[in-house]
Design a protein around this motif. Structure first.
Motif, PDB file in Angstrom:
ATOM      1  N   TRP A 170       0.844  -1.200   0.000  1.00 38.71           N
ATOM      2  CA  TRP A 170       0.000   0.000   0.000  1.00 38.71           C
ATOM      3  C   TRP A 170       0.880   1.250   0.000  1.00 38.71           C
ATOM      4  N   GLY A 171       0.745   2.072  -1.051  1.00 45.25           N
ATOM      5  CA  GLY A 171       1.503   3.322  -1.132  1.00 45.25           C
ATOM      6  C   GLY A 171       2.989   3.126  -1.350  1.00 45.25           C
ATOM      7  N   ILE A 172       3.419   2.018  -1.911  1.00 45.87           N
ATOM      8  CA  ILE A 172       4.829   1.652  -1.956  1.00 45.87           C
ATOM      9  C   ILE A 172       5.631   2.480  -2.970  1.00 45.87           C
ATOM     10  N   LEU A 173       4.985   3.284  -3.774  1.00 42.85           N
ATOM     11  CA  LEU A 173       5.713   4.065  -4.776  1.00 42.85           C
ATOM     12  C   LEU A 173       6.293   5.362  -4.232  1.00 42.85           C
ATOM     13  N   ASP A 174       5.931   5.741  -3.013  1.00 38.37           N
ATOM     14  CA  ASP A 174       6.436   6.984  -2.433  1.00 38.37           C
ATOM     15  C   ASP A 174       6.533   6.804  -0.921  1.00 38.37           C
ATOM     16  N   PRO A 175       7.688   7.090  -0.325  1.00 37.70           N
ATOM     17  CA  PRO A 175       7.825   6.870   1.119  1.00 37.70           C
ATOM     18  C   PRO A 175       6.831   7.662   1.962  1.00 37.70           C
ATOM     19  N   ARG A 176       6.381   8.804   1.493  1.00 38.61           N
ATOM     20  CA  ARG A 176       5.426   9.597   2.270  1.00 38.61           C
ATOM     21  C   ARG A 176       4.035   8.964   2.258  1.00 38.61           C
TER      22      ARG A 176
END
Length: 335
Positions: A144-150
Protein backbone atom coordinates in the motif's frame (compact mmCIF):
# COMPACT_ATOMS: atom_id res chain seq x y z
CA UNK A 1 12.79 -24.74 4.27
CA UNK A 2 16.32 -26.16 4.82
CA UNK A 3 18.81 -24.46 7.04
CA UNK A 4 20.00 -21.00 6.07
CA UNK A 5 22.46 -21.16 3.15
CA UNK A 6 24.78 -19.19 5.42
CA UNK A 7 26.42 -21.01 8.31
CA UNK A 8 25.89 -19.73 11.83
CA UNK A 9 29.45 -18.36 11.76
CA UNK A 10 28.61 -16.50 8.53
CA UNK A 11 25.37 -15.17 9.99
CA UNK A 12 27.20 -13.86 13.04
CA UNK A 13 29.38 -11.81 10.68
CA UNK A 14 26.68 -10.80 8.20
CA UNK A 15 26.58 -7.00 8.12
CA UNK A 16 25.38 -5.71 4.73
CA UNK A 17 25.53 -2.09 3.68
CA UNK A 18 21.97 -0.79 3.58
CA UNK A 19 20.98 1.85 1.03
CA UNK A 20 20.08 4.53 3.56
CA UNK A 21 18.70 7.81 2.16
CA UNK A 22 20.52 11.00 3.11
CA UNK A 23 17.35 12.47 4.60
CA UNK A 24 16.39 9.36 6.62
CA UNK A 25 16.62 11.13 9.99
CA UNK A 26 14.92 14.31 8.78
CA UNK A 27 12.14 12.27 7.18
CA UNK A 28 11.32 10.63 10.50
CA UNK A 29 11.78 13.81 12.55
CA UNK A 30 9.26 15.59 10.36
CA UNK A 31 6.85 12.65 10.37
CA UNK A 32 6.89 12.28 14.15
CA UNK A 33 6.78 16.03 14.80
CA UNK A 34 3.54 16.24 12.88
CA UNK A 35 2.05 13.34 14.86
CA UNK A 36 3.21 14.40 18.31
CA UNK A 37 1.73 17.89 17.92
CA UNK A 38 -1.64 16.33 18.84
CA UNK A 39 -2.74 15.09 22.29
CA UNK A 40 -2.19 11.33 22.33
CA UNK A 41 -5.10 9.86 24.30
CA UNK A 42 -8.53 10.04 22.67
CA UNK A 43 -10.57 7.64 24.79
CA UNK A 44 -9.99 5.16 27.63
CA UNK A 45 -12.84 3.03 28.96
CA UNK A 46 -12.99 -0.12 31.11
CA UNK A 47 -13.49 -3.37 29.17
CA UNK A 48 -15.25 -6.29 30.90
CA UNK A 49 -13.36 -9.54 30.29
CA UNK A 50 -14.51 -12.01 33.00
CA UNK A 51 -10.85 -12.38 34.01
CA UNK A 52 -10.88 -11.74 37.74
CA UNK A 53 -7.13 -11.39 38.12
CA UNK A 54 -6.72 -8.74 35.39
CA UNK A 55 -8.24 -5.38 34.53
CA UNK A 56 -8.54 -4.24 30.90
CA UNK A 57 -9.35 -0.98 29.15
CA UNK A 58 -10.31 -0.22 25.56
CA UNK A 59 -7.90 2.54 24.51
CA UNK A 60 -8.06 4.83 21.49
CA UNK A 61 -5.07 7.05 20.78
CA UNK A 62 -4.17 9.49 18.01
CA UNK A 63 -1.75 7.90 15.57
CA UNK A 64 -0.45 9.04 12.19
CA UNK A 65 -2.46 11.98 10.88
CA UNK A 66 -4.46 12.04 14.10
CA UNK A 67 -6.19 8.84 12.99
CA UNK A 68 -7.82 6.89 15.85
CA UNK A 69 -5.82 3.76 16.67
CA UNK A 70 -7.25 1.09 18.97
CA UNK A 71 -5.38 -0.82 21.68
CA UNK A 72 -6.00 -3.00 24.71
CA UNK A 73 -4.50 -1.92 28.02
CA UNK A 74 -4.34 -4.75 30.58
CA UNK A 75 -2.72 -4.97 34.02
CA UNK A 76 -2.92 -7.08 37.19
CA UNK A 77 -6.10 -6.34 39.14
CA UNK A 78 -5.81 -4.69 42.52
CA UNK A 79 -2.25 -3.39 42.04
CA UNK A 80 -2.07 0.29 42.85
CA UNK A 81 1.64 0.93 42.32
CA UNK A 82 2.89 2.13 38.93
CA UNK A 83 4.13 -0.85 36.88
CA UNK A 84 6.74 -1.15 34.14
CA UNK A 85 4.98 -1.28 30.79
CA UNK A 86 5.28 -3.55 27.76
CA UNK A 87 4.01 -2.22 24.43
CA UNK A 88 3.36 -5.09 22.02
CA UNK A 89 3.03 -4.92 18.23
CA UNK A 90 1.14 -7.61 16.31
CA UNK A 91 2.22 -9.62 13.27
CA UNK A 92 1.34 -9.08 9.63
CA UNK A 93 -2.36 -9.40 8.90
CA UNK A 94 -3.29 -9.45 12.57
CA UNK A 95 -5.32 -7.07 14.68
CA UNK A 96 -5.56 -6.61 18.42
CA UNK A 97 -8.21 -9.35 18.68
CA UNK A 98 -9.90 -9.64 22.08
CA UNK A 99 -8.27 -8.51 25.33
CA UNK A 100 -7.95 -12.03 26.74
CA UNK A 101 -5.98 -13.38 23.74
CA UNK A 102 -2.53 -12.16 24.83
CA UNK A 103 -2.00 -12.40 28.56
CA UNK A 104 1.66 -13.32 29.05
CA UNK A 105 2.89 -9.84 29.94
CA UNK A 106 0.10 -8.71 32.30
CA UNK A 107 0.13 -12.09 34.04
CA UNK A 108 3.88 -11.61 34.52
CA UNK A 109 3.12 -8.36 36.37
CA UNK A 110 3.49 -5.74 33.64
CA UNK A 111 1.16 -3.06 32.38
CA UNK A 112 0.53 -4.22 28.81
CA UNK A 113 -0.58 -2.21 25.77
CA UNK A 114 -1.39 -4.23 22.63
CA UNK A 115 -1.63 -1.99 19.55
CA UNK A 116 -3.98 -2.73 16.68
CA UNK A 117 -2.54 -2.79 13.14
CA UNK A 118 -4.30 -0.17 11.06
CA UNK A 119 -6.12 -1.69 8.11
CA UNK A 120 -4.55 -5.14 8.40
CA UNK A 121 -7.03 -7.20 10.40
CA UNK A 122 -8.87 -10.07 8.81
CA UNK A 123 -6.09 -12.32 7.52
CA UNK A 124 -5.04 -13.89 10.82
CA UNK A 125 -6.84 -11.97 13.57
CA UNK A 126 -9.56 -9.44 14.28
CA UNK A 127 -9.03 -5.70 14.61
CA UNK A 128 -10.97 -2.48 14.30
CA UNK A 129 -8.55 0.25 13.22
CA UNK A 130 -8.93 1.63 9.70
CA UNK A 131 -6.18 2.92 7.42
CA UNK A 132 -8.00 5.70 5.54
CA UNK A 133 -5.02 6.87 3.46
CA UNK A 134 -5.11 5.56 -0.08
CA UNK A 135 -2.23 5.78 -2.56
CA UNK A 136 -1.03 3.90 -5.67
CA UNK A 137 0.35 0.46 -4.91
CA UNK A 138 -0.57 -3.20 -4.76
CA UNK A 139 -3.42 -5.02 -3.01
CA UNK A 140 -1.50 -6.14 0.11
CA UNK A 141 -0.59 -4.03 3.18
CA UNK A 142 3.12 -4.30 2.40
CA UNK A 143 2.47 -2.71 -1.01
CA UNK A 144 0.00 0.00 0.00
CA UNK A 145 1.50 3.32 -1.13
CA UNK A 146 4.83 1.65 -1.96
CA UNK A 147 5.71 4.06 -4.78
CA UNK A 148 6.44 6.98 -2.43
CA UNK A 149 7.83 6.87 1.12
CA UNK A 150 5.43 9.60 2.27
CA UNK A 151 2.45 7.49 1.14
CA UNK A 152 3.74 4.16 2.42
CA UNK A 153 1.65 2.12 4.84
CA UNK A 154 4.63 1.47 7.11
CA UNK A 155 5.29 5.16 7.57
CA UNK A 156 1.84 5.28 9.15
CA UNK A 157 2.15 2.03 11.10
CA UNK A 158 5.56 2.93 12.56
CA UNK A 159 4.26 6.37 13.54
CA UNK A 160 1.33 4.67 15.28
CA UNK A 161 3.83 2.46 17.12
CA UNK A 162 5.81 5.43 18.43
CA UNK A 163 2.58 7.07 19.53
CA UNK A 164 1.65 3.85 21.36
CA UNK A 165 4.69 4.40 23.61
CA UNK A 166 3.48 7.94 24.30
CA UNK A 167 -0.02 6.59 24.96
CA UNK A 168 1.10 3.99 27.51
CA UNK A 169 3.10 6.64 29.37
CA UNK A 170 -0.07 8.73 29.64
CA UNK A 171 -2.16 5.88 31.07
CA UNK A 172 -2.76 5.46 34.80
CA UNK A 173 -0.65 3.00 36.73
CA UNK A 174 2.38 3.08 34.42
CA UNK A 175 5.98 3.73 35.36
CA UNK A 176 6.86 5.86 32.34
CA UNK A 177 10.58 5.46 32.95
CA UNK A 178 10.35 1.70 32.36
CA UNK A 179 8.78 1.03 28.97
CA UNK A 180 9.71 -1.95 26.79
CA UNK A 181 8.63 -2.69 23.20
CA UNK A 182 7.97 -6.24 22.04
CA UNK A 183 7.03 -7.92 18.77
CA UNK A 184 7.30 -10.97 16.57
CA UNK A 185 7.67 -10.95 12.76
CA UNK A 186 6.09 -7.67 11.58
CA UNK A 187 5.74 -6.73 15.23
CA UNK A 188 9.44 -7.42 15.70
CA UNK A 189 10.35 -5.15 12.81
CA UNK A 190 8.08 -2.42 14.14
CA UNK A 191 9.63 -2.80 17.62
CA UNK A 192 13.08 -2.27 16.08
CA UNK A 193 11.81 0.85 14.31
CA UNK A 194 10.50 2.25 17.58
CA UNK A 195 13.81 1.41 19.27
CA UNK A 196 15.57 3.54 16.66
CA UNK A 197 13.13 6.45 17.02
CA UNK A 198 12.56 6.56 20.81
CA UNK A 199 15.78 7.02 22.75
CA UNK A 200 14.59 6.36 26.31
CA UNK A 201 13.17 2.83 26.16
CA UNK A 202 14.13 0.29 28.80
CA UNK A 203 14.43 -2.63 26.38
CA UNK A 204 13.38 -4.09 23.03
CA UNK A 205 12.47 -7.73 22.41
CA UNK A 206 12.22 -8.81 18.78
CA UNK A 207 11.80 -12.25 17.24
CA UNK A 208 11.95 -13.19 13.55
CA UNK A 209 11.90 -9.48 12.65
CA UNK A 210 10.28 -8.41 9.39
CA UNK A 211 11.34 -5.22 7.51
CA UNK A 212 15.10 -5.91 7.81
CA UNK A 213 17.65 -5.92 4.95
CA UNK A 214 14.64 -5.58 2.71
CA UNK A 215 16.20 -5.57 -0.73
CA UNK A 216 17.93 -8.87 0.00
CA UNK A 217 14.84 -10.28 1.73
CA UNK A 218 12.65 -9.64 -1.32
CA UNK A 219 15.25 -11.39 -3.48
CA UNK A 220 15.45 -14.58 -1.40
CA UNK A 221 12.03 -15.02 0.28
CA UNK A 222 8.99 -16.30 -1.63
CA UNK A 223 6.26 -16.37 1.07
CA UNK A 224 4.30 -13.29 2.11
CA UNK A 225 4.95 -10.55 3.01
CA UNK A 226 8.25 -10.25 1.07
CA UNK A 227 6.82 -12.40 -1.72
CA UNK A 228 3.98 -9.90 -2.11
CA UNK A 229 6.51 -7.20 -2.97
CA UNK A 230 8.12 -9.52 -5.52
CA UNK A 231 4.71 -10.29 -7.02
CA UNK A 232 3.96 -6.58 -7.25
CA UNK A 233 7.24 -5.97 -9.09
CA UNK A 234 6.57 -8.92 -11.40
CA UNK A 235 3.61 -6.93 -12.74
CA UNK A 236 4.89 -3.36 -12.27
CA UNK A 237 8.29 -3.87 -13.86
CA UNK A 238 9.09 -0.17 -14.13
CA UNK A 239 8.44 0.49 -10.42
CA UNK A 240 11.56 -1.18 -9.02
CA UNK A 241 13.60 1.98 -8.40
CA UNK A 242 10.69 3.71 -6.64
CA UNK A 243 9.99 0.61 -4.53
CA UNK A 244 13.58 0.26 -3.33
CA UNK A 245 13.65 3.95 -2.47
CA UNK A 246 10.48 3.68 -0.40
CA UNK A 247 11.68 0.57 1.43
CA UNK A 248 14.95 2.30 2.33
CA UNK A 249 13.03 4.60 4.68
CA UNK A 250 11.62 1.73 6.76
CA UNK A 251 14.47 -0.80 6.80
CA UNK A 252 14.88 -2.22 10.29
CA UNK A 253 18.67 -2.31 9.98
CA UNK A 254 18.76 1.49 9.73
CA UNK A 255 16.55 1.78 12.81
CA UNK A 256 18.56 -0.86 14.68
CA UNK A 257 21.78 1.08 14.07
CA UNK A 258 20.27 4.06 15.91
CA UNK A 259 18.84 2.11 18.86
CA UNK A 260 20.06 2.68 22.41
CA UNK A 261 18.04 0.24 24.55
CA UNK A 262 19.19 -3.27 25.54
CA UNK A 263 17.92 -5.78 22.98
CA UNK A 264 16.85 -9.43 22.98
CA UNK A 265 16.60 -11.25 19.61
CA UNK A 266 15.30 -14.65 18.56
CA UNK A 267 15.65 -16.30 15.13
CA UNK A 268 14.83 -19.72 13.66
CA UNK A 269 17.44 -20.86 11.15
CA UNK A 270 14.79 -22.55 8.96
CA UNK A 271 12.69 -19.38 8.67
CA UNK A 272 11.56 -18.89 5.06
CA UNK A 273 9.27 -15.93 5.87
CA UNK A 274 11.90 -13.65 7.43
CA UNK A 275 15.22 -15.18 6.31
CA UNK A 276 17.74 -15.54 9.17
CA UNK A 277 20.35 -13.35 7.50
CA UNK A 278 17.98 -10.38 7.56
CA UNK A 279 17.45 -10.57 11.32
CA UNK A 280 21.19 -11.02 11.87
CA UNK A 281 21.79 -7.92 9.73
CA UNK A 282 19.84 -5.90 12.31
CA UNK A 283 21.40 -7.68 15.28
CA UNK A 284 24.97 -7.29 14.04
CA UNK A 285 24.53 -3.54 13.48
CA UNK A 286 22.37 -2.88 16.52
CA UNK A 287 23.41 0.32 18.28
CA UNK A 288 26.41 1.00 16.03
CA UNK A 289 25.22 4.51 15.10
CA UNK A 290 23.89 5.44 18.54
CA UNK A 291 27.01 7.38 19.57
CA UNK A 292 27.04 5.88 23.04
CA UNK A 293 30.16 5.56 25.16
CA UNK A 294 29.13 1.96 25.83
CA UNK A 295 27.18 0.04 23.14
CA UNK A 296 23.74 -1.20 24.21
CA UNK A 297 23.64 -4.76 25.48
CA UNK A 298 22.21 -7.27 23.03
CA UNK A 299 21.49 -10.98 23.13
CA UNK A 300 20.63 -13.46 20.38
CA UNK A 301 18.88 -16.83 20.72
CA UNK A 302 19.06 -19.14 17.71
CA UNK A 303 16.78 -22.11 17.04
CA UNK A 304 18.52 -24.28 14.41
CA UNK A 305 15.57 -26.58 13.65
CA UNK A 306 12.75 -24.03 13.77
CA UNK A 307 11.27 -21.80 11.13
CA UNK A 308 9.21 -18.64 11.53
CA UNK A 309 7.71 -19.99 14.76
CA UNK A 310 11.16 -19.77 16.38
CA UNK A 311 11.44 -20.92 19.97
CA UNK A 312 7.76 -20.33 20.86
CA UNK A 313 7.12 -20.97 24.59
CA UNK A 314 10.79 -21.72 25.29
CA UNK A 315 11.73 -18.36 23.84
CA UNK A 316 8.98 -16.52 25.73
CA UNK A 317 10.35 -17.92 28.99
CA UNK A 318 13.79 -16.62 28.01
CA UNK A 319 12.27 -13.22 27.22
CA UNK A 320 10.57 -13.04 30.60
CA UNK A 321 13.75 -13.91 32.48
CA UNK A 322 15.90 -11.56 30.42
CA UNK A 323 13.55 -8.59 30.80
CA UNK A 324 13.35 -9.21 34.53
CA UNK A 325 17.15 -9.11 34.69
CA UNK A 326 17.18 -5.79 32.80
CA UNK A 327 14.49 -4.11 34.89
CA UNK A 328 15.34 -5.71 38.25
CA UNK A 329 19.06 -6.61 38.07
CA UNK A 330 19.54 -6.88 41.84
CA UNK A 331 16.61 -9.28 42.21
CA UNK A 332 17.67 -11.34 39.18
CA UNK A 333 21.26 -11.73 40.43
CA UNK A 334 20.00 -12.92 43.82
CA UNK A 335 17.82 -15.59 42.23
Amino acid sequence: MPHSPLSLDDLQQYSPTIDEPDDFDQFWRDTLAEATARPVLVDVRPEPTDLRLLDSWDVTFAGFGGDPVRAWYTRPAGVADPLPAVVEYAGYGRGRGLPHERLTWPVAGYAHLLMDNRGQAGQHGAGDTADPHGAPGGPWPVTWGILDPRDYHYRRLITDAVRAVEAVRALPGVDGDRVTVVGNSQGGGVALAVAGLVDDLSAVLTTAPFLCDMRRAVQVSDPAPYGEIARYLAVHRDAEEAVWRTLSYVDGVSFARRATAPAHFGIGLRDSVCPPRTGFAAYNQYGTAARLSVPPAREMHVYPFNGHEGGEAVHVRRQLRWLDSVLHPAYASAN
